[in-house]
Design an enzyme around this catalytic site. Sequence first.
Site, PDB file in Angstrom:
ATOM      1  N   THR A 127      44.710  68.923  18.557  1.00 25.96           N
ATOM      2  CA  THR A 127      43.438  69.641  18.655  1.00 25.96           C
ATOM      3  C   THR A 127      43.555  71.118  18.286  1.00 25.96           C
ATOM      4  O   THR A 127      44.605  71.738  18.483  1.00 25.96           O
ATOM      5  CB  THR A 127      42.900  69.531  20.103  1.00 25.96           C
ATOM      6  N   TYR A 151      43.512  71.891  29.242  1.00 24.31           N
ATOM      7  CA  TYR A 151      43.466  70.786  28.276  1.00 24.31           C
ATOM      8  C   TYR A 151      44.368  71.089  27.080  1.00 24.31           C
ATOM      9  O   TYR A 151      45.210  70.277  26.683  1.00 24.31           O
ATOM     10  CB  TYR A 151      42.022  70.562  27.813  1.00 24.31           C
TER      11      TYR A 151
END
Length: 315
Positions: A127, A151
């Site tokens: 990501t 995250y």
Amino acid sequence: MAKKIVTGAGGFIGSHLTDTLLQQGHEVIGIDEFNDYYDTNLKRKNIAHLQDHPQFELIEAEIQTLDWHKLLADVDVVYHQAAQAGVRASWGQGFRMYTERNINATQVILEAAKDAKNLQRFVFASTSSVYGDAETLPTHEGICPAPVSPYGITKLAAERLCMLYHKNFGVPFVSLRYFTVYGPRQRPDMAFHKFFKAVLDNQAIPIYGDGEQTRDFTFVSDAVAANLAAANAPDAVGEIFNIGGGSRVVLSQVLQTMEEIVGQPIQRNHIGKAMGDARHTAADISKAQKLLGWQPQISLRDGLTQEWEWIQRLY
Ligand SMILES: NC(=O)c1ccc[n+]([C@@H]2O[C@H](COP(=O)([O-])OP(=O)(O)OC[C@H]3O[C@@H](n4cnc5c(N)ncnc54)[C@H](O)[C@@H]3O)[C@@H](O)[C@H]2O)c1
């Protein structure tokens, strides 16, 4: 022909990838635990049409409970899309789910992958969140990652773990750092899904911060194409690639385009900045263009139109 595994096959990106692999004639094993991070009915709907597909097998289970040595015996590509996504829920008590689903689950697959004789590629869904508030925009893969959310920390840890297993045991890993993916089946916690749903419900859309944040939006079929390229390109092994839509857009501009698509003004409700959200993201995709021969194909307007059509059918 060897089989492909897609983890997270019931999810947003995993279900599209599964569809494309089946369309290309591959045998696919989809793995998903259908956890309740968001409405499981949405996940089941994503792959309902595959229920009787002769080339598709669904294993409904948590990754860490599976016998991966057995699973990988006859598999040449693993597309590891399963994860606990979402920046905002990763603070506080929620963090445990992130370490389990992002780090521990990945480690279990990697342990088996190091002995898997037929495995040609292990494609990891990473990501742009690993970059945090990168100082260099557009950001290239050489920039030192500095996540601003828990995250992002867990995804970076998992990506680094993949690199370790590649360097020490030759696991043929490729990492794709997706920049905000959107399109039909987008997760309900993601901005465009929330925006379009609010329009249907005649409600104001929630905007975190001043609306001047910028993003590099990637249409889901372009993310899928990047996965296929990562599985096949000869020079991709051991490499990390940015996968972005190709242009940086201000959120307020996106809203204007959305208003044109839905044919009515969209009311905005400005709320505080979300902790863990990067202010700007922009992908330098030159490495993926060069080594993967990959190029985003879908414009923001076309992609948003497709998502809007899907949202109207869904609700
Ligand atoms: N959507 C985006 O914009 C975006 C951006 C960057 C990176 N990513 C990454 O792409 C991947 C897919 O994201 P998505 O948006 O499709 O998410 P998603 O939540 O829709 O899909 C993930 C799926 O994985 C399953 N899953 C999670 N942990 C599991 C486990 N331990 N065992 C079995 N199944 C499990 C979930 O039930 C879910 O269906 C994730 O790795 C995410 O981190 C997504």
